[in-house]
Design a protein around this motif. Structure first.
Motif, PDB file in Angstrom:
ATOM      1  N   TYR A 107       0.893  -1.164   0.000  1.00 59.11           N
ATOM      2  CA  TYR A 107       0.000   0.000   0.000  1.00 59.11           C
ATOM      3  C   TYR A 107       0.923   1.203   0.000  1.00 59.11           C
ATOM      4  CZ  TYR A 107      -2.570   3.782   2.374  1.00 59.11           C
ATOM      5  OH  TYR A 107      -3.105   4.999   2.735  1.00 59.11           O
ATOM      6  N   GLU A 108       0.671   2.140  -0.910  1.00 55.40           N
ATOM      7  CA  GLU A 108       1.556   3.297  -1.049  1.00 55.40           C
ATOM      8  C   GLU A 108       0.766   4.590  -0.881  1.00 55.40           C
ATOM      9  OE1 GLU A 108       5.083   4.710  -4.053  1.00 55.40           O
ATOM     10  OE2 GLU A 108       3.327   3.779  -4.971  1.00 55.40           O
ATOM     11  N   ILE A 109       1.296   5.481  -0.061  1.00 59.93           N
ATOM     12  CA  ILE A 109       0.749   6.829   0.076  1.00 59.93           C
ATOM     13  C   ILE A 109       1.839   7.788  -0.340  1.00 59.93           C
ATOM     14  CG2 ILE A 109       1.321   6.741   2.556  1.00 59.93           C
ATOM     15  CD1 ILE A 109      -0.805   8.885   3.029  1.00 59.93           C
ATOM     16  N   GLN A 110       1.500   8.749  -1.216  1.00 63.41           N
ATOM     17  CA  GLN A 110       2.489   9.705  -1.685  1.00 63.41           C
ATOM     18  C   GLN A 110       1.854  11.064  -1.876  1.00 63.41           C
ATOM     19  OE1 GLN A 110       3.196   7.623  -5.547  1.00 63.41           O
ATOM     20  NE2 GLN A 110       2.597   9.556  -6.479  1.00 63.41           N
ATOM     21  N   GLN A 111       2.699  12.089  -1.867  1.00 63.71           N
ATOM     22  CA  GLN A 111       2.222  13.417  -2.206  1.00 63.71           C
ATOM     23  C   GLN A 111       1.911  13.485  -3.698  1.00 63.71           C
ATOM     24  OE1 GLN A 111       5.675  15.392  -0.004  1.00 63.71           O
ATOM     25  NE2 GLN A 111       4.034  16.895   0.272  1.00 63.71           N
ATOM     26  N   SER A 112       1.046  14.421  -4.062  1.00 63.57           N
ATOM     27  CA  SER A 112       0.527  14.436  -5.430  1.00 63.57           C
ATOM     28  C   SER A 112       1.458  15.069  -6.456  1.00 63.57           C
ATOM     29  CB  SER A 112      -0.836  15.136  -5.460  1.00 63.57           C
ATOM     30  OG  SER A 112      -0.724  16.473  -5.028  1.00 63.57           O
TER      31      SER A 112
END
Length: 303
Positions: A174-179
């Protein structure tokens, strides 16, 4: 509440394992299934509406806790690799502001659903100076300067912008990143794309934005724990009955395993829901998820 459709994207290093996390069919090597994104390039369709997430954000940013002209600052995806990814770095806030006129760069975090076969990822580097680093690049001696971090199933790794890193073969996260979805490649194992053209490197930009002494933050990530960093928080949770977003910005809730029902709508693993500030969900079926909340820290630094 907005329930989002997936956007699967093929990559030469991807894996068919990601099909299990996508609402849309996509054969072959999928590198990422984008679960929530409101950028111009990757814009999540909304279930049961003829609109996209970017369109509703632009129409009424205040309902998301955003100011006029701001875009939703997070991208959520499920990312998997059957081959090593390129050795890469993402722009820092300062570099992104100067070069691409973005208010922030790209920091990210990975939660490992499946660890890499080697048991480690590329994380940071060991050169004492940029000159030493550049010499290693020019002599194609990457292995002599690359740092590594061991990871296991349910590890979480935070990669601040400006840090060298790469997922390795076998990983699924699962990856969360800035846009600010910009990647600068240092090295790509001399691979070519589907057209037979060698993939582009971005050595100049990557070296300019590289923070030499920087590396990743790693921890075990059990149910109920929260990763709290400058750019966002993300909490691993088991939700049941009711949930209210008590934050000032819209959150992204992503189903990690199985399926759930919210307001009688089925939502499968890998799929995301946007929950607006002060909005409450009525949950029909308990489910394990990630709750991602952006932080509008760039407003303070721009004053």
């Amino acid at each position: 509440m907005f329930i989002l459709k997936s956007i699967p994207k093929k990559r030469i290093w991807g894996t068919p394992r990601l099909q299990a996390y996508s609402t849309e069919s996509c054969e072959g090597k999928i590198g990422s299934v984008y679960s929530a994104s409101a950028t111009e390039e990757i814009d999540s369709p909304i279930v049961s509406k003829q609109q996209t997430l970017r369109e509703v954000v632009q129409k009424n940013p205040q309902s998301f806790g955003l100011l006029e002209g701001e875009e939703y600052p997070l991208i959520i995806s499920m990312t998997g690799a059957d081959e090593d990814l390129s050795i890469q770095v993402h722009p820092t806030d300062d570099y992104a502001e100067k070069t691409v006129n973005k208010p922030y760069g790209k920091s990210e975090a990975w939660f490992f659903l499946t660890p890499p076969k080697s048991g480690s990822i590329i994380a940071g580097q060991t050169a004492a100076s940029k000159q030493t680093f550049m010499t290693a690049i020019q002599e194609n001696k990457y292995e002599t300067i690359l740092g590594k971090t061991t990871v296991t199933k349910e590890s979480v790794v935070y990669i601040p912008s400006g840090t060298i890193h790469a997922l390795t073969k076998g990983a699924l996260v699962y990856e969360i990143q800035q846009s600010t979805d910009i990647t600068y490649r240092f090295y790509d194992y001399d691979r070519s794309d589907d057209s037979g053209i060698k993939r582009e490197l971005h050595t100049k930009q990557a070296t300019e934005t590289l923070e030499l002494q920087q590396t990743v933050l790693k921890a075990n990530f059990d149910l109920g724990q929260t990763l709290d960093v400058k750019e966002f928080t993300v909490r691993r949770a088991l939700l049941a009955k009711n949930y209210r977003n008590q934050k000032s910005l819209a959150q992204v809730i992503t189903v990690l395993t199985g399926t759930t029902k919210i307001a009688e709508q089925e939502i499968k693993q890998g799929q995301s829901i946007i929950v607006l500030p002060d909005e409450q969900l009525v949950i029909d079926t308990p489910f394990e998820c990630m709750i991602a909340t952006p932080k509008a820290y760039w407003r303070e630094t721009s004053v």
